[in-house]
Design a protein around this motif. Structure first.
Motif, mmCIF file in Angstrom:
data_model
loop_
_atom_site.group_PDB
_atom_site.id
_atom_site.type_symbol
_atom_site.label_atom_id
_atom_site.label_comp_id
_atom_site.label_asym_id
_atom_site.label_seq_id
_atom_site.Cartn_x
_atom_site.Cartn_y
_atom_site.Cartn_z
ATOM 1 N N ALA A 22 -11.361 103.357 -28.796
ATOM 2 C CA ALA A 22 -11.017 102.156 -28.030
ATOM 3 C C ALA A 22 -11.216 102.413 -26.534
ATOM 4 O O ALA A 22 -11.728 101.556 -25.805
ATOM 5 C CB ALA A 22 -9.576 101.745 -28.318
ATOM 6 N N GLU A 32 -13.311 104.427 -25.323
ATOM 7 C CA GLU A 32 -14.753 104.457 -25.101
ATOM 8 C C GLU A 32 -15.343 103.042 -25.032
ATOM 9 O O GLU A 32 -16.310 102.794 -24.317
ATOM 10 C CB GLU A 32 -15.443 105.266 -26.212
ATOM 11 C CG GLU A 32 -16.808 105.743 -25.773
ATOM 12 C CD GLU A 32 -17.566 106.461 -26.877
ATOM 13 O OE1 GLU A 32 -18.782 106.203 -26.993
ATOM 14 O OE2 GLU A 32 -16.958 107.267 -27.609
ATOM 15 N N PHE A 39 -13.857 100.479 -23.687
ATOM 16 C CA PHE A 39 -13.628 99.995 -22.322
ATOM 17 C C PHE A 39 -14.517 100.732 -21.321
ATOM 18 O O PHE A 39 -14.961 100.145 -20.330
ATOM 19 C CB PHE A 39 -12.151 100.131 -21.951
ATOM 20 C CG PHE A 39 -11.288 99.136 -22.667
ATOM 21 C CD1 PHE A 39 -11.271 97.802 -22.279
ATOM 22 C CD2 PHE A 39 -10.514 99.511 -23.761
ATOM 23 C CE1 PHE A 39 -10.507 96.867 -22.954
ATOM 24 C CE2 PHE A 39 -9.743 98.589 -24.438
ATOM 25 C CZ PHE A 39 -9.734 97.270 -24.032
ATOM 26 N N ARG A 65 -17.487 101.676 -21.931
ATOM 27 C CA ARG A 65 -18.801 101.035 -22.024
ATOM 28 C C ARG A 65 -18.796 99.649 -21.388
ATOM 29 O O ARG A 65 -19.775 99.234 -20.769
ATOM 30 C CB ARG A 65 -19.255 100.974 -23.481
ATOM 31 C CG ARG A 65 -19.738 102.327 -23.971
ATOM 32 C CD ARG A 65 -19.905 102.387 -25.474
ATOM 33 N NE ARG A 65 -20.086 103.758 -25.919
ATOM 34 C CZ ARG A 65 -21.270 104.298 -26.247
ATOM 35 N NH1 ARG A 65 -22.351 103.564 -26.217
ATOM 36 N NH2 ARG A 65 -21.356 105.556 -26.619
ATOM 37 N N TRP A 69 -18.052 89.651 -27.100
ATOM 38 C CA TRP A 69 -18.833 90.779 -26.570
ATOM 39 C C TRP A 69 -18.089 92.085 -26.815
ATOM 40 O O TRP A 69 -18.643 93.036 -27.354
ATOM 41 C CB TRP A 69 -19.069 90.550 -25.072
ATOM 42 C CG TRP A 69 -20.064 91.477 -24.437
ATOM 43 C CD1 TRP A 69 -21.380 91.643 -24.784
ATOM 44 C CD2 TRP A 69 -19.814 92.359 -23.334
ATOM 45 N NE1 TRP A 69 -21.968 92.577 -23.945
ATOM 46 C CE2 TRP A 69 -21.035 93.028 -23.040
ATOM 47 C CE3 TRP A 69 -18.696 92.643 -22.553
ATOM 48 C CZ2 TRP A 69 -21.158 93.959 -22.020
ATOM 49 C CZ3 TRP A 69 -18.826 93.560 -21.525
ATOM 50 C CH2 TRP A 69 -20.042 94.221 -21.261
ATOM 51 N N ILE A 89 -18.922 95.314 -29.443
ATOM 52 C CA ILE A 89 -19.040 96.719 -29.039
ATOM 53 C C ILE A 89 -18.074 97.563 -29.872
ATOM 54 O O ILE A 89 -18.435 98.619 -30.407
ATOM 55 C CB ILE A 89 -18.727 96.885 -27.535
ATOM 56 C CG1 ILE A 89 -19.744 96.129 -26.691
ATOM 57 C CG2 ILE A 89 -18.712 98.370 -27.149
ATOM 58 C CD1 ILE A 89 -19.401 96.099 -25.199
ATOM 59 N N ASN A 103 -19.071 97.803 -33.633
ATOM 60 C CA ASN A 103 -20.255 98.639 -33.829
ATOM 61 C C ASN A 103 -19.961 100.117 -33.583
ATOM 62 O O ASN A 103 -20.437 100.975 -34.326
ATOM 63 C CB ASN A 103 -21.411 98.147 -32.942
ATOM 64 C CG ASN A 103 -22.021 96.865 -33.489
ATOM 65 O OD1 ASN A 103 -21.632 96.405 -34.548
ATOM 66 N ND2 ASN A 103 -22.962 96.290 -32.770
ATOM 67 N N LEU A 104 -19.175 100.404 -32.555
ATOM 68 C CA LEU A 104 -18.796 101.809 -32.333
ATOM 69 C C LEU A 104 -18.005 102.333 -33.527
ATOM 70 O O LEU A 104 -18.212 103.457 -33.985
ATOM 71 C CB LEU A 104 -17.943 101.947 -31.064
ATOM 72 C CG LEU A 104 -18.655 102.152 -29.727
ATOM 73 C CD1 LEU A 104 -17.631 102.328 -28.615
ATOM 74 C CD2 LEU A 104 -19.563 103.372 -29.770
ATOM 75 N N LYS A 141 -18.075 101.250 -36.641
ATOM 76 C CA LYS A 141 -18.911 101.390 -37.826
ATOM 77 C C LYS A 141 -19.822 102.615 -37.709
ATOM 78 O O LYS A 141 -20.088 103.301 -38.694
ATOM 79 C CB LYS A 141 -19.725 100.109 -38.057
ATOM 80 C CG LYS A 141 -18.820 98.965 -38.540
ATOM 81 C CD LYS A 141 -19.613 97.799 -39.057
ATOM 82 C CE LYS A 141 -20.138 96.946 -37.920
ATOM 83 N NZ LYS A 141 -20.834 95.737 -38.429
ATOM 84 N N ASN A 142 -20.274 102.874 -36.499
ATOM 85 C CA ASN A 142 -21.064 104.093 -36.310
ATOM 86 C C ASN A 142 -20.229 105.334 -36.588
ATOM 87 O O ASN A 142 -20.733 106.333 -37.106
ATOM 88 C CB ASN A 142 -21.636 104.154 -34.890
ATOM 89 C CG ASN A 142 -22.769 103.159 -34.709
ATOM 90 O OD1 ASN A 142 -23.327 102.669 -35.688
ATOM 91 N ND2 ASN A 142 -23.101 102.849 -33.475
#
Ligand SMILES: [Zn+2]
Lengths: 207, 222
Positions: free
Chosen positions: A61, A63, A65, A67, A84, A88, A91-92, A94-95
């Motif tokens: 979380a 990370e 912010f 980004r 938005w 982010i 997706n972060l 899920k990665n």
């Protein structure tokens, strides 16, 4: 409202997300602090539900912010800030799931089985539960394990809709899928979950 | 109203998505149909259960940690790697990058389609509803162990997976659901395709059809 928020000039606390982003782009750190406060709980929760690991969720979380801040100039006010940042974050997260399954080849189901011994025992209703909190926690574990047994596309919609309570429209944008697809996936995901959680639900609906 | 229509509408009802007329028709059906009424009640309880999951708190010092990360990133001490694209997305990006003329691009896609289509047809020919015991799913990129890989190939090969078949109104969905449910509930471990014991559900998780895009692309963030 927290004490910190009360100390903010009213203009910041009342500003929309999009207005805050404008001020952040113009260099306002106070606006960024406000935005972080506004979303830190939602984003941490969202990531936590995806990866099922609290400490790592807080890390990711933060990370998110990071980004948002580093790429603040890429934000286009024509779109909503919430979608938005959720995009982010999702997706972060899920990665991260992907990275973990590569590294260890395990899923969160393993954790559940470790934690509860065996799922059959849990469902066998032999816990009348003097310890209500522990029971609640186990229900949560079961529910999360069930969600994570769904195929990813169903897992994603159920986490965004029923756990994070995003609107259909927000989900469309976060996952970049059409509204009709969102609806049908939510429908199927709920039906699948209902079947998986039937023993818990039967108890809840009959009691 | 048919039961299948009622099932479809129940979900919209929970989200307040139905028109007055739809909602009224649904309620009328639920009054007359105990089976659908019970299903609707459980669906409602399920959503309620999900809504009731407790929030986690980000903890004190969250903002300070974010600030510190920003400072470190700006000082070059922390590398914020752009998440790279993988698999098909990379091919797509590469094709985009070539800025192919439309005719060329169409030709290339056609070729790609023939190659992939041939592979799938080959696989489908080999498979009669059961997973090939030793053959890896040809389109799976990170198998085994990925939580969302291999599904496309499985689906295209006609391999049945309980979730993929969980169409609301399809005949046969009940038995699949029941099979899935009973394995999950009664047998914590099942035999996987290699003959080893895995927690129930794991094997399904590998075999289910996921998003095409989710198969081999890293989700783009920056
Ligand atoms: Zn009915």
């Amino acid at each position: 409202m927290t004490a910190a928020e009360q100390n903010q000039p009213p203009s910041l606390a009342d500003a929309s997300d999009e207005e805050l982003m404008e001020q952040i782009v113009a260099g306002s750190e106070a606006a960024f602090a406000q935005l972080v406060r506004r979303y830190q709980g939602k984003i941490t929760n969202l990531v936590h539900r995806f990866i099922h690991d609290r400490e790592q969720a807080v890390e990711i979380a933060q990370e998110v912010f990071l980004r948002v801040y580093l790429h603040r100039k890429r934000y286009r006010p024509s779109g909503r800030f919430s979608t938005w940042i959720y995009t982010i974050a999702a997706n972060l997260a899920k990665n991260e799931i992907r990275r973990r399954s590569r590294l260890r080849g395990v899923t969160s189901l393993d954790k559940l089985l470790e934690a509860t011994g065996d799922s059959g025992g849990f469902f066998a209703d032999k816990r009348p539960g003097p310890d209500q909190a522990a029971h609640q926690h186990e229900v949560e574990e079961i529910v999360m394990a069930a969600i994570h047994k769904l195929p990813p596309k169903y897992r994603d919609v159920i986490l965004l809709r029923d756990v994070q309570q995003l609107t259909y429209e927000e989900i469309e944008q976060v996952l970049s899928i059409p509204g009709g697809t969102v609806r049908s996936r939510i429908n199927r995901a709920r039906t699948a979950l209902k079947e998986m959680l039937a023993p818990i639900l039967r108890r809840r609906t009959t009691s | 109203m048919k039961c299948s229509d009622a099932k479809r509408l129940c979900c919209g009802h929970l989200d307040g998505e139905l028109s007055c007329a739809e909602d009224e028709a649904l309620q009328e059906h639920l009054r007359e149909c105990p089976a659908c009424a019970a299903q609707a009640e459980q669906l409602g309880a399920c959503v309620e259960l999900l809504h009731g999951l407790p929030d986690v708190e980000p903890g004190p010092g969250f903002y300070e940690c974010v600030r510190e990360k920003i400072r470190a990133a700006e000082a070059g001490e922390l590398q914020v790697m752009p998440e790279t694209l993988g698999g098909r997305a990379r091919v797509r990006a590469w094709l985009d990058g070539l800025r192919l003329r439309p005719a060329m691009a169409a030709g290339l896609w056609l070729l790609l389609g023939i190659v992939l289509g041939g592979g799938v047809a080959h696989l489908a020919g080999n498979s009669s509803g059961e997973a090939p015991a030793t053959e890896p799913a040809p389109l799976a990129v990170e198998a085994p162990g990925g939580d969302d890989v291999g599904g496309d190939a499985m689906a295209q090969a006609g391999v049945r997976s309980p979730f993929w078949d969980l169409e609301l109104d399809e005949p046969g969905s009940r038995s699949d659901t029941n099979r899935f449910e009973s394995e999950f509930l009664l047998e914590p471990y099942v035999q996987d395709r290699q003959g080893g014991l895995v927690p129930a559900g794991m094997d399904y998780q590998r075999g289910v059809a996921g998003d095409r895009d989710a198969q081999d692309d890293v989700y783009p963030v920056f």
